[in-house]
Design a protein around this motif. Sequence first.
Motif, short mmCIF file in Angstrom:
data_model
loop_
_atom_site.label_atom_id
_atom_site.label_comp_id
_atom_site.label_asym_id
_atom_site.label_seq_id
_atom_site.Cartn_x
_atom_site.Cartn_y
_atom_site.Cartn_z
N GLN A 535 0.82 -1.20 0.00
CA GLN A 535 0.00 0.00 0.00
C GLN A 535 0.86 1.26 0.00
O GLN A 535 0.60 2.21 -0.73
N LEU A 536 1.89 1.25 0.83
CA LEU A 536 2.79 2.40 0.87
C LEU A 536 3.50 2.58 -0.47
O LEU A 536 3.64 3.71 -0.95
N LEU A 537 3.92 1.48 -1.08
CA LEU A 537 4.60 1.59 -2.38
C LEU A 537 3.67 2.20 -3.42
O LEU A 537 4.10 3.06 -4.20
N LYS A 538 2.42 1.78 -3.45
CA LYS A 538 1.48 2.35 -4.43
C LYS A 538 1.30 3.84 -4.20
O LYS A 538 1.33 4.64 -5.15
N GLY A 539 1.12 4.24 -2.93
CA GLY A 539 0.91 5.65 -2.64
C GLY A 539 2.13 6.50 -2.89
O GLY A 539 2.06 7.56 -3.51
N VAL A 540 3.29 6.04 -2.41
CA VAL A 540 4.53 6.82 -2.56
C VAL A 540 4.96 6.89 -4.02
O VAL A 540 5.41 7.95 -4.50
N SER A 541 4.85 5.78 -4.76
CA SER A 541 5.25 5.79 -6.17
C SER A 541 4.41 6.77 -6.97
O SER A 541 4.93 7.54 -7.79
N LEU A 542 3.11 6.72 -6.75
CA LEU A 542 2.23 7.65 -7.48
C LEU A 542 2.57 9.10 -7.13
O LEU A 542 2.70 9.95 -8.02
N ALA A 543 2.76 9.38 -5.84
CA ALA A 543 3.09 10.75 -5.42
C ALA A 543 4.42 11.20 -5.99
O ALA A 543 4.57 12.36 -6.41
N PHE A 544 5.39 10.31 -6.04
CA PHE A 544 6.72 10.63 -6.56
C PHE A 544 6.64 10.94 -8.05
O PHE A 544 7.20 11.94 -8.52
N ILE A 545 5.94 10.11 -8.81
CA ILE A 545 5.83 10.32 -10.26
C ILE A 545 5.02 11.58 -10.55
O ILE A 545 5.34 12.33 -11.49
N LYS A 546 4.02 11.85 -9.75
CA LYS A 546 3.19 13.03 -9.96
C LYS A 546 3.96 14.34 -9.75
O LYS A 546 3.47 15.42 -10.12
N GLN A 547 5.15 14.26 -9.17
CA GLN A 547 5.96 15.47 -9.02
C GLN A 547 6.42 16.02 -10.37
O GLN A 547 6.88 17.16 -10.45
N LEU A 548 6.28 15.22 -11.42
CA LEU A 548 6.62 15.68 -12.77
C LEU A 548 5.42 16.29 -13.49
O LEU A 548 5.53 16.65 -14.66
N PRO A 550 1.55 18.82 -13.28
CA PRO A 550 0.96 19.98 -12.61
C PRO A 550 0.30 19.65 -11.28
O PRO A 550 -0.03 20.56 -10.51
N GLU A 551 0.07 18.38 -10.98
CA GLU A 551 -0.56 17.97 -9.72
C GLU A 551 0.45 17.78 -8.60
O GLU A 551 0.09 17.26 -7.54
N ALA A 552 1.66 18.19 -8.80
CA ALA A 552 2.75 17.92 -7.85
C ALA A 552 2.38 18.33 -6.42
O ALA A 552 2.58 17.56 -5.47
N ASN A 553 1.85 19.53 -6.24
CA ASN A 553 1.56 20.02 -4.89
C ASN A 553 0.53 19.16 -4.17
O ASN A 553 0.61 18.95 -2.96
N GLN A 557 2.19 15.82 -0.07
CA GLN A 557 1.90 15.41 1.30
C GLN A 557 2.14 13.90 1.53
O GLN A 557 2.31 13.46 2.67
N PHE A 558 2.16 13.13 0.44
CA PHE A 558 2.37 11.69 0.56
C PHE A 558 3.85 11.30 0.45
O PHE A 558 4.18 10.11 0.51
N LEU A 559 4.69 12.28 0.30
CA LEU A 559 6.14 12.04 0.33
C LEU A 559 6.71 12.56 1.64
O LEU A 559 7.74 13.23 1.70
N THR A 560 6.00 12.24 2.72
CA THR A 560 6.38 12.71 4.06
C THR A 560 6.45 11.53 5.03
O THR A 560 5.86 10.47 4.81
#
Length: 592
Positions: A535-548, A550-553, A557-560
């Motif tokens: 579950q953490l991998l799914k959430g963190v991976s998506l948040a990490f990729i989304k940093q590239l 416009p939805e980065a901001n 919060q999920f890269l904390t």
Amino acid sequence: MKLKIDLFKGKNSQKLAKNTQRIQNLPLNLKMLPLKRLAIIKRFDKGFQSSLLWSATVTSLSFASILSSLMATPALAAEKLVLRLGPFQQSVNVADLDSFAKTGQLSTSLRPYGALLTPQVQQLLTKRLQVDPSIANKFIDDLLRAPEGNQLIKQIRVAIPDSTVTQVRIALALALRQANGLSAVSFLRAYPDDQITVDLSSAIAIALEINVPFIQSQSVTSLLESSLTVPSTSFSASFNPASPGKERINKRTITIQDTKRNRTIPVDIYWDQSSSGPLVVISHGFAANRESLTYLARHLASQGLTVAALDHPDSNFTTLPGASIGSKLTTGGVTGLLLPASEFINRPKDISFLLDQLAELNQQPGTLQGKLNTQQVSVIGHSLGGYTALAVAGGELHLDELRSFCQERSLFSKSGGDWLQCAAADLPQSRLQLQDKRVAQAIALNPVIGQLFGKTGLAKVNIPTLIWTSTGDALTPTLSHQLRPFSQLRGSKYLVTAIGGTHLSLSDPDNLNPQLAQTTLVREITGKEAEPMRQLLKGVSLAFIKQLTPEANNYQQFLTSGYAQSLSTPGLSLRLNTTLPSNLNAFVEFAQ
């Protein structure tokens, strides 16, 4: 930890009660306690199954003070061995075994065992485990309570048939605290009896299986948990990045052919009708395949990303049937048979070739047209795939350093990941760059790194990087394969630590090579137990990729640390950090 005298019930309960009282009344001034006191205690009742166990209170002395007292007692040192081989046994001096370890020369008493005391066994006898003295007591305490430590003690008691749990624990603890660390000889010298009987064939078999880098990594586990914890209030968010997206997932399998390298590469592509943003490429580990992270590929695709998971010929499950790191890597030269050195070059080139082919496909009419953004790529790799991701991210291979490590280090002092990395030592180059500048991010899950990039090669990675480490990983131990490499990275970086996780915890439970789970001292945590990590991998991976995007901001919060810690369970402590605390950096430096 305090000392308890714990007696198993014998047939005569009254006699047992009397003996219990007699033992409790013994003076425990351990500075004056001679070696034979332990033997006397052991002989109080023939019904005893074990004489001493460490647990609760009988005396106020701490384990550390007991050890200090024992270390101050010169009488507590075994000097004689009875080596048993089937019906044959021979008395030898520990000094003779020490001399053989140092010189390879067999004394008169050791010559009958010459067929077994090979140069490889000599290497085993010189293998050492060293622990930072400042955390030695904590390491000993954690090791002796951990399942791996208990399993190790059980195995040692098979090799020393007359031993008790207490005697083995004392010997391990005293030997670990010595300046030169724990070795077979230092263990024997610390053993609290004047003579030891050793089943030679069992002892050699156990020594072959002991994974020194993994045990060394265990010494930092409790330090990781405390040091990486960030005090925070309960985490809350308006949405869950690990929940499935609303999009309907499409899947298509293609096969690309690299005729120049004679590589046939199957690829599974996942997307939905509205896919956009970076392209995600997934690289599997040794003896796995493109389905090893299917749950992650489908999750990212459901969130509007296009994902391509590829097979790497010559290091996948299909081309290596039955390969098992834990059971096969036991003699010299086997690594090269399982993994050709060229695979360390071919794997990164597989990704570059895939991007070339997908760039063409992106321009062709069809359902994938415009959905393959090969100019902005996030590479996710597990194990050997983690190495692959870091190589295309810009890591520079330092093969001279690797060759030095593989030549100087005892063959039996290596983890499974060390064996694999040493296959690259046969490459002719000194340094090697395999970067693909289309790669904008890298996620390395339990990566095989070790000495592949030397001491500075990962400093050349200039893109955001996330490294995942699991403290129960016996194949790519935390300290040498993740913490040291993470400390090299100079750009934007994240470290996810699964305290209690193992090497295969992130693998898709429906697509797991069961033979890879056959390790020696560690049970792989998979299935439902590992679900919080997935579950953490799914959430963190998506948040990490989304940093590239416009939805980065929205996803920052999920890269904390708060998000990672919110998914922790009593058996799994999950952490996310961007730096190593100073006390961990000091430990990493010491352990090198």
